[in-house]
Design an enzyme around this catalytic site. Structure first.
Site, PDB file in Angstrom:
ATOM      1  N   LYS A 139      -4.524  11.615 -19.137  1.00 52.83           N
ATOM      2  CA  LYS A 139      -4.542  12.355 -20.398  1.00 52.83           C
ATOM      3  C   LYS A 139      -3.171  12.265 -21.079  1.00 52.83           C
ATOM      4  O   LYS A 139      -2.841  11.261 -21.651  1.00 52.83           O
ATOM      5  CB  LYS A 139      -4.987  13.794 -20.137  1.00 52.83           C
ATOM      6  CG  LYS A 139      -6.294  13.880 -19.323  1.00 52.83           C
ATOM      7  CD  LYS A 139      -7.499  13.351 -20.076  1.00 52.83           C
ATOM      8  CE  LYS A 139      -8.714  13.065 -19.197  1.00 52.83           C
ATOM      9  NZ  LYS A 139      -9.186  14.152 -18.364  1.00 52.83           N
ATOM     10  N   TYR A 141     -13.437  21.780 -14.523  1.00 53.46           N
ATOM     11  CA  TYR A 141     -13.776  20.419 -14.971  1.00 53.46           C
ATOM     12  C   TYR A 141     -15.031  19.971 -14.214  1.00 53.46           C
ATOM     13  O   TYR A 141     -15.088  20.091 -12.976  1.00 53.46           O
ATOM     14  CB  TYR A 141     -12.574  19.532 -14.640  1.00 53.46           C
ATOM     15  CG  TYR A 141     -12.709  18.082 -14.975  1.00 53.46           C
ATOM     16  CD1 TYR A 141     -12.912  17.654 -16.281  1.00 53.46           C
ATOM     17  CD2 TYR A 141     -12.596  17.117 -13.978  1.00 53.46           C
ATOM     18  CE1 TYR A 141     -13.010  16.310 -16.581  1.00 53.46           C
ATOM     19  CE2 TYR A 141     -12.679  15.768 -14.267  1.00 53.46           C
ATOM     20  CZ  TYR A 141     -12.901  15.372 -15.572  1.00 53.46           C
ATOM     21  OH  TYR A 141     -12.996  14.041 -15.853  1.00 53.46           O
ATOM     22  N   ASP A 158      -5.402  22.469 -11.050  1.00 57.99           N
ATOM     23  CA  ASP A 158      -5.532  21.361 -12.000  1.00 57.99           C
ATOM     24  C   ASP A 158      -4.831  21.819 -13.281  1.00 57.99           C
ATOM     25  O   ASP A 158      -5.351  22.637 -14.036  1.00 57.99           O
ATOM     26  CB  ASP A 158      -7.018  21.076 -12.244  1.00 57.99           C
ATOM     27  CG  ASP A 158      -7.243  19.887 -13.184  1.00 57.99           C
ATOM     28  OD1 ASP A 158      -6.341  19.577 -13.985  1.00 57.99           O
ATOM     29  OD2 ASP A 158      -8.336  19.295 -13.117  1.00 57.99           O
ATOM     30  N   ARG A 171       0.825  -1.212   0.000  1.00 58.91           N
ATOM     31  CA  ARG A 171       0.000   0.000   0.000  1.00 58.91           C
ATOM     32  C   ARG A 171       0.857   1.257   0.000  1.00 58.91           C
ATOM     33  O   ARG A 171       0.388   2.339  -0.377  1.00 58.91           O
ATOM     34  CB  ARG A 171      -0.987  -0.010   1.174  1.00 58.91           C
ATOM     35  CG  ARG A 171      -2.067   1.008   0.981  1.00 58.91           C
ATOM     36  CD  ARG A 171      -3.299   0.947   1.886  1.00 58.91           C
ATOM     37  NE  ARG A 171      -3.383  -0.137   2.825  1.00 58.91           N
ATOM     38  CZ  ARG A 171      -2.879  -0.116   4.062  1.00 58.91           C
ATOM     39  NH1 ARG A 171      -2.206   0.943   4.482  1.00 58.91           N
ATOM     40  NH2 ARG A 171      -3.027  -1.149   4.861  1.00 58.91           N
TER      41      ARG A 171
HETATM   42  C1  LIG Z   1      -9.966  14.149 -17.236  1.00 57.24           C
HETATM   43  C2  LIG Z   1      -9.683  15.259 -16.315  1.00 57.24           C
HETATM   44  C3  LIG Z   1      -9.597  15.032 -14.949  1.00 57.24           C
HETATM   45  C4  LIG Z   1      -9.897  13.701 -14.322  1.00 57.24           C
HETATM   46  O1  LIG Z   1      -9.085  12.667 -14.712  1.00 57.24           O
HETATM   47  P1  LIG Z   1      -9.597  11.148 -14.661  1.00 57.24           P
HETATM   48  O2  LIG Z   1      -8.349  10.371 -14.712  1.00 57.24           O
HETATM   49  O3  LIG Z   1     -10.514  10.968 -15.825  1.00 57.24           O
HETATM   50  O4  LIG Z   1     -10.326  10.958 -13.359  1.00 57.24           O
HETATM   51  C5  LIG Z   1      -9.291  16.105 -14.142  1.00 57.24           C
HETATM   52  N1  LIG Z   1      -9.091  17.333 -14.648  1.00 57.24           N
HETATM   53  C6  LIG Z   1      -9.170  17.584 -15.955  1.00 57.24           C
HETATM   54  C7  LIG Z   1      -8.929  18.971 -16.447  1.00 57.24           C
HETATM   55  C8  LIG Z   1      -9.483  16.564 -16.833  1.00 57.24           C
HETATM   56  O5  LIG Z   1      -9.601  16.814 -18.141  1.00 57.24           O
END
Ligand SMILES: *Cc1c(COP(=O)(O)O)cnc(C)c1O
Length: 403
Positions: A214, A117, A189, A63
């Site tokens: 992404k 988001y 973010d 973990r």
């Molecule tokens: C896709 C995305 C997320 C979340 O990511 P996941 O891996 O799909 O949970 C967070 N912030 C932005 C700007 C995103 O495009």
């Protein structure tokens, strides 16, 4: 690599060997996939030492991660000037939740940009509200109302650039500085620009998070998130993630590391293709506005050019007039763009942009657009030949015009 030296090299150089630590994984180029929950101690004396192993970079229990995951988080830390460490999360959303739950307590206020988001907005209204934390949505383009929105209980500001779907570029250094002046923390973010396109901590942000799903993953086959910060905040994030039991698999960590090696060339290629497509779209009568910060003349371009070293292939555009049905006809007619969530992979994707129901304080359509210019499309431009993507759009516009 020597901690003090790793920011001296250029990003492409650092990406090649980032996270490689012979003391963890020996002399191999890529860390082996270290699939293990349990470490066996030779005797009780070693067992008593066990919990300290992890602090020394020795395997203790699954973990707490193993060398494959450590290599990835070390690599990400090395890309973020000002970061002391990086916590990995099983998705981007769990990184956002992990940061919120580490830094907020009942009674606190968290400020969330109105164009965040959508799952971040939903987290404010759902999870955080359920735990006695109050979300307040702000317009990140309006520093006056933003500054006025702080109160005694404001503990954290979420930042995001550009805005989700509508791609507004806020003044991140100013938003972060004001948060600090008001005694609040900021968490950004930074999934869109990534560490190569924007250095969040160096621009005054306290915690930077990425959906590694992404661009870092980059191949549409891994879900993961990360958060990086200076020493004190990193320790808070790490402890909370451990108490939530958040782990990522070593297989996924290895995939993310593989993606990381080619991050720079993929993002650069996507960016130049996206600019070609965006420039072509901006000449079309069917398009009311292209929302692509890298495109000179597009909204947010000047702030982007001032603060960012790069962008990526993700941008949106608003159709002139038309209906939801005609917009959907356009997307349906595209042959080279998949219809799908996510972005930052090697394949181009298209998704509808209907921001109006998701906004509390920012108007949609924004000023300068007619009331009828409301339906949009978001493109994630992949690694196809841009001329083919443009021809696909041309065909789809023709189909859109048919009734
Ligand atoms: C896709 C995305 C997320 C979340 O990511 P996941 O891996 O799909 O949970 C967070 N912030 C932005 C700007 C995103 O495009």
């Amino acid at each position: 690599m020597d901690e003090d030296k790793r920011h001296e090299h250029g990003a492409a150089t650092r990406l090649v060997a980032a996270g490689r630590r012979p003391e963890w994984t020996g002399a191999v180029v890529n860390p082996p996939i270290w699939r293990a929950s349990t470490h066996l101690y030779p005797d009780m004396a070693a067992h008593a030492e066990g919990p300290r192993y992890n602090e020394d970079g020795r395997f203790f229990y699954g973990r707490r991660g193993a060398p494959t995951q450590w290599a990835l988080s070390d690599a990400l830390t090395g890309l973020e000037a000002g970061a002391a460490g990086t916590v990995l999360y099983p998705s981007g959303v769990s990184a956002i939740a992990g940061v919120m739950l580490a830094l907020l307590a009942p009674g606190d206020v968290v400020m969330i940009p109105d164009n965040a988001y959508d799952p971040s907005r939903a987290m404010g209204r759902g999870l955080l509200t359920d735990f006695g934390i109050e979300p307040r949505f702000y317009d990140p383009l309006d520093l006056t109302t933003y500054t006025e929105a702080f109160c005694e209980r404001t503990r954290l500001v979420l930042l995001e650039a550009p805005g989700s779907l509508t791609m507004e570029v806020p003044d991140i250094p100013a938003l972060a500085r004001i948060a600090r002046e008001k005694g609040a923390l900021s968490a950004m973010d930074n999934t869109w620009a990534g560490p190569l396109g924007f250095q969040a901590l160096a621009n005054g942000v306290d915690v930077v998070l990425h959906a590694l799903t992404k661009h870092v993953g980059g191949h549409s086959d891994v879900m993961m998130g990360s958060a990086s910060a200076g020493e004190d905040l990193y320790q808070r994030l790490r402890k909370r993630a451990q108490s939530l039991g958040l782990v990522v698999s070593p297989d996924d960590a290895a995939l993310a590391l593989r993606g990381l090696r080619t991050l720079k060339i993929r993002v650069e290629q996507e960016t130049s293709s996206a600019l070609e497509v965006a420039r072509w779209l901006s000449q079309r009568t069917e398009v009311a506005r292209v929302l692509c910060p890298m495109l000179p003349g597009a909204p947010g371009h000047e702030v982007w050019a001032r603060d960012f070293a790069g962008g990526c292939g993700l941008f949106s555009f608003v159709l002139r007039g038309g209906t939801r049905a005609s917009r959907n006809r356009f997307i349906d007619a595209l042959e080279l763009f998949g219809i799908g969530y996510s972005w930052g992979g090697f394949e181009s994707l298209a998704t509808p942009v209907d921001p109006a129901p998701m906004r509390d304080v920012m108007a949609w359509p924004p000023s300068g657009l007619e009331a009828g210019d409301r339906y949009g499309v978001r493109f994630s431009i992949g690694l196809e030949d841009p001329a083919d993507l443009i021809a696909d759009c041309e065909r789809a516009f023709a189909r859109m015009a048919e009734t």
